[in-house]
Enzyme design. Structure first.
Site, PDB file in Angstrom:
ATOM      1  CG  HIS A 268      62.039  56.991  84.965  1.00  0.00           C
ATOM      2  ND1 HIS A 268      63.006  57.432  85.002  1.00  0.00           N
ATOM      3  CD2 HIS A 268      62.516  58.518  83.368  1.00  0.00           C
ATOM      4  CE1 HIS A 268      63.689  58.492  85.124  1.00  0.00           C
ATOM      5  NE2 HIS A 268      63.235  58.807  83.622  1.00  0.00           N
ATOM      6  CG  HIS A 307      69.311  52.146  87.780  1.00  0.00           C
ATOM      7  ND1 HIS A 307      70.861  52.549  87.169  1.00  0.00           N
ATOM      8  CD2 HIS A 307      68.667  53.291  88.184  1.00  0.00           C
ATOM      9  CE1 HIS A 307      69.968  53.633  86.918  1.00  0.00           C
ATOM     10  NE2 HIS A 307      69.498  54.502  87.901  1.00  0.00           N
ATOM     11  CG  ASP A 363      62.218  55.925  92.464  1.00  0.00           C
ATOM     12  OD1 ASP A 363      62.520  55.234  90.606  1.00  0.00           O
ATOM     13  OD2 ASP A 363      61.523  57.013  92.042  1.00  0.00           O
TER      14      ASP A 363
HETATM   15  C1  SDX Z   1      64.543  55.337  88.386  1.00  0.00           C
HETATM   16  O1  SDX Z   1      67.961  55.225  84.475  1.00  0.00           O
HETATM   17  C2  SDX Z   1      67.715  56.092  85.506  1.00  0.00           C
HETATM   18  O2  SDX Z   1      68.988  56.641  86.095  1.00  0.00           O
HETATM   19  C3  SDX Z   1      66.623  56.246  86.156  1.00  0.00           C
HETATM   20  C4  SDX Z   1      66.725  56.656  87.254  1.00  0.00           C
HETATM   21  C5  SDX Z   1      67.263  58.186  87.263  1.00  0.00           C
HETATM   22  O3  SDX Z   1      67.337  58.717  88.278  1.00  0.00           O
HETATM   23  O4  SDX Z   1      66.793  59.096  86.330  1.00  0.00           O
HETATM   24  O5  SDX Z   1      67.604  56.258  88.118  1.00  0.00           O
HETATM   25  C6  SDX Z   1      64.899  56.309  88.261  1.00  0.00           C
HETATM   26  O6  SDX Z   1      63.862  55.326  86.663  1.00  0.00           O
HETATM   27  C7  SDX Z   1      65.499  54.260  89.043  1.00  0.00           C
HETATM   28  C8  SDX Z   1      64.103  53.092  88.616  1.00  0.00           C
HETATM   29  C9  SDX Z   1      62.570  52.593  89.124  1.00  0.00           C
HETATM   30  N1  SDX Z   1      62.248  51.786  88.211  1.00  0.00           N
HETATM   31  C10 SDX Z   1      61.944  50.807  89.447  1.00  0.00           C
HETATM   32  O7  SDX Z   1      62.733  50.562  90.238  1.00  0.00           O
HETATM   33  C11 SDX Z   1      60.985  49.173  88.508  1.00  0.00           C
HETATM   34  C12 SDX Z   1      61.536  48.256  89.042  1.00  0.00           C
HETATM   35  N2  SDX Z   1      62.822  47.710  88.092  1.00  0.00           N
HETATM   36  C13 SDX Z   1      63.218  47.604  86.792  1.00  0.00           C
HETATM   37  O8  SDX Z   1      61.792  47.555  86.358  1.00  0.00           O
HETATM   38  C14 SDX Z   1      64.049  47.556  85.797  1.00  0.00           C
HETATM   39  O9  SDX Z   1      65.487  47.271  87.069  1.00  0.00           O
HETATM   40  C15 SDX Z   1      64.341  49.268  85.435  1.00  0.00           C
HETATM   41  C16 SDX Z   1      63.632  49.147  84.711  1.00  0.00           C
HETATM   42  C17 SDX Z   1      64.617  49.401  86.860  1.00  0.00           C
HETATM   43  C18 SDX Z   1      65.820  48.486  84.987  1.00  0.00           C
HETATM   44  O10 SDX Z   1      65.575  47.422  83.576  1.00  0.00           O
HETATM   45  P1  SDX Z   1      66.610  47.204  82.694  1.00  0.00           P
HETATM   46  O11 SDX Z   1      68.155  47.628  83.201  1.00  0.00           O
HETATM   47  O12 SDX Z   1      65.673  47.214  81.292  1.00  0.00           O
HETATM   48  O13 SDX Z   1      66.310  45.133  83.238  1.00  0.00           O
HETATM   49  P2  SDX Z   1      64.970  44.087  82.745  1.00  0.00           P
HETATM   50  O14 SDX Z   1      64.464  45.052  82.771  1.00  0.00           O
HETATM   51  O15 SDX Z   1      66.483  44.154  81.035  1.00  0.00           O
HETATM   52  O16 SDX Z   1      65.832  43.153  84.067  1.00  0.00           O
HETATM   53  C19 SDX Z   1      66.932  42.848  83.962  1.00  0.00           C
HETATM   54  C20 SDX Z   1      66.535  41.363  84.081  1.00  0.00           C
HETATM   55  C21 SDX Z   1      64.708  40.833  84.092  1.00  0.00           C
HETATM   56  O17 SDX Z   1      65.236  39.063  83.768  1.00  0.00           O
HETATM   57  P3  SDX Z   1      65.494  37.789  83.126  1.00  0.00           P
HETATM   58  O18 SDX Z   1      64.648  39.077  81.933  1.00  0.00           O
HETATM   59  O19 SDX Z   1      66.822  38.652  82.512  1.00  0.00           O
HETATM   60  O20 SDX Z   1      65.113  36.986  83.604  1.00  0.00           O
HETATM   61  O21 SDX Z   1      66.081  41.247  86.248  1.00  0.00           O
HETATM   62  C22 SDX Z   1      64.936  40.988  86.116  1.00  0.00           C
HETATM   63  C23 SDX Z   1      64.092  41.304  84.583  1.00  0.00           C
HETATM   64  O22 SDX Z   1      63.355  40.628  85.080  1.00  0.00           O
HETATM   65  N3  SDX Z   1      64.887  42.140  86.777  1.00  0.00           N
HETATM   66  C24 SDX Z   1      63.842  42.391  88.122  1.00  0.00           C
HETATM   67  C25 SDX Z   1      63.739  43.988  88.399  1.00  0.00           C
HETATM   68  N4  SDX Z   1      64.508  44.668  87.461  1.00  0.00           N
HETATM   69  C26 SDX Z   1      64.739  43.851  86.948  1.00  0.00           C
HETATM   70  N5  SDX Z   1      62.924  41.714  88.776  1.00  0.00           N
HETATM   71  C27 SDX Z   1      62.782  41.185  89.308  1.00  0.00           C
HETATM   72  N6  SDX Z   1      62.472  42.831  89.752  1.00  0.00           N
HETATM   73  C28 SDX Z   1      63.505  44.002  89.220  1.00  0.00           C
HETATM   74  N7  SDX Z   1      62.487  44.923  90.105  1.00  0.00           N
END
Ligand code: SDX
Length: 432
Positions: A268, A307, A363
């Site tokens: 997050h 996201h 981010d």
């Molecule tokens: C913020 O919710 C909000 O609005 C948050 C925010 C705000 O203003 O409050 O926007 C702020 O938190 C932004 C996000 C910051 N986090 C990151 O940058 C961390 C990296 N990103 C992730 O871990 C992920 O993308 C999330 C947490 C942001 C979203 O996760 P989801 O929607 O739960 O998606 P998921 O974890 O189920 O992933 C779906 C697929 C997976 O692959 P499979 O298992 O289906 O094969 O996408 C892949 C994940 O492995 N994936 C990524 C990835 N993000 C998702 N693979 C590589 N790198 C990534 N960053």
């Protein structure tokens, strides 16, 4: 016109049910009438992590993840970033309208005159270890403020809520700056009421022996825009926590401390700090392809990418990229930006990222700006919390006043053992 209802046939009993559709949603409680085994056997909706569950009705922020739309009280964030200030946006989120000149003057004066902290808070911060993460200090000190303002428990008194909201928006930067100064052993720099909200934060971060700190106007404006971009984001995790804690009628300081704790996580608000560490680990533009290969292989996530809602670009990331150009024109080009731009270029052309619809989020670039302005990487989630505080408070207040809300208490699907019994004759274990 077609009826706004669902007709559900329960194939276990052959019975049909009509469920009302309201604003694109069905009430999960309507599923309880679908029973198969007498009273109490009504259906639940199962949605871990709330992937498709609305927890509230809100008029504050609107996001369309497919069309990369983000609006605060109807205003596109792109326009607010260009033509408003963070304190105007804070007022807008909390009151529903932008302030008129009189409201703005009163609002800014009130916040400006609440930036000081009780002197005992300094003793609290002094008690943290020298290398305590500033986000841990922020979570602790925001929670501690609830003990300095016991009147904050009077949450249904509109004047009390207004005062606590002012205190929290005003004091977050002071707590943050004091935490940063503690880490480097610098004396605390007190607020300067002549400066803007962002300018005063830079003052408290970096004033040394000069009589009066003068913020660089480009960096001051860049910080103000970054705070605007972080101000709210509908029902993100930390806002959900703010609302949930608020639903127990806890005071807003305790709820904000909980929200900040939720924000701290690397998935997050802690992601911006992880992005900088990632860019430093990549080390050079030439090593980007290998790093992306490791992400594809599942070794790690590309921090700052992806996201839950945006399945195209995050509109905030686009604006931040532009702000980066203004900041780096003052501070000097950052090699980290070159690595980030190459990471984005390679990732956006890579079928893994295309398939998973992963784009840079808020981010991905914010840390580069914070780093260029001079903030230590540990301060990045703290900056996110300062920006998000008005959003948390607006959402907390909306939830508190929503007649459809009550204390949050999710249900569960039980997967544990059926009833079982202890041996009729059994002595409790004796401690050594
Ligand atoms: C913020 O919710 C909000 O609005 C948050 C925010 C705000 O203003 O409050 O926007 C702020 O938190 C932004 C996000 C910051 N986090 C990151 O940058 C961390 C990296 N990103 C992730 O871990 C992920 O993308 C999330 C947490 C942001 C979203 O996760 P989801 O929607 O739960 O998606 P998921 O974890 O189920 O992933 C779906 C697929 C997976 O692959 P499979 O298992 O289906 O094969 O996408 C892949 C994940 O492995 N994936 C990524 C990835 N993000 C998702 N693979 C590589 N790198 C990534 N960053």
């Amino acid at each position: 016109m077609a009826e706004e209802t669902l007709t559900i046939t329960d194939n276990r009993t052959g019975l049909r049910y009509e469920v009302r559709i309201r604003d694109g949603a069905i009430a999960a409680t309507d599923l309880q009438k679908i029973v198969s085994d007498g009273p109490g056997s009504g259906l639940l909706s199962y949605d871990p992590a709330f992937l498709n569950t609305a927890s509230c009705r809100s008029a504050i922020t609107f996001i369309d993840g497919e069309r990369s739309i983000l609006r605060y009280r109807g205003y596109p964030v792109e326009e607010l970033a260009e033509r408003s200030t963070f304190l105007e946006v804070a007022y807008l989120l909390i009151h529903g309208e932008l302030p008129d000149p009189t409201q703005h003057r009163v609002w800014v004066d009130a916040i400006t005159h609440h930036t000081l902290l009780h002197e005992n808070i300094k003793k609290l911060i002094d008690g943290f270890h020298h290398d305590a993460h500033p986000m841990g200090i922020l979570v602790g000190t925001v929670g501690a403020l609830s003990t300095f303002y016991p009147d904050a428990k009077d949450i249904f008194n509109v004047e009390s809520r207004r005062l606590q909201i002012l205190r929290l928006i005003a004091k977050m930067p002071t707590l943050a700056a004091f935490a940063a100064r503690h880490a480097i052993g610098m004396p605390y720099a007190y607020p300067d009421n002549d400066l803007s909200y962002a300018g005063n934060f830079l003052n408290m971060m970096w004033k040394a022996t000069e009589l009066k700190y003068e913020p660089n106007p480009v960096l001051e404006r860049a910080l103000d825009v970054l705070l605007i971009l972080h101000a709210d984001h509908e029902q993100n995790l930390s806002t959900n926590v703010m609302r949930a804690v608020g639903s127990s009628h806890a005071d807003p300081f305790s709820a904000t401390a909980a929200a900040a704790a939720a924000l701290y996580g690397p998935l997050h608000g802690g992601a911006n700090e992880q992005v900088l560490r990632m860019l430093k680990e990549v080390g050079s533009v030439s090593r980007v392809p290998d790093y992306v290969k490791r992400v594809r292989a599942g070794e790690m996530r590309l921090m700052g990418f992806g996201h839950r809602i945006y399945k195209n670009y995050d509109p905030r990331a686009e604006i931040i990229k532009k702000v980066a150009d203004d900041v780096l024109a003052v501070t000097g080009r950052s090699p980290l930006l070159d690595i980030a731009l190459e990471l984005e270029r390679v990732a956006l052309a890579d079928d893994y990222f295309i398939k998973h619809r992963l784009y840079p989020n808020v981010d991905f670039y914010s840390g580069i700006i914070y780093s260029a302005i001079g903030f230590p990487v540990e301060m990045f989630p703290v900056l996110f919390a300062i920006g998000r505080a008005p959003g948390w408070l607006a959402q907390w207040q909306e939830g508190l006043l929503d007649p459809e809300q009550k204390i949050a208490r999710p249900r569960q699907v039980y997967t544990g053992p059926a009833e079982r019994h202890l041996p009729a004759v059994r002595q409790p274990a004796v401690a050594r």
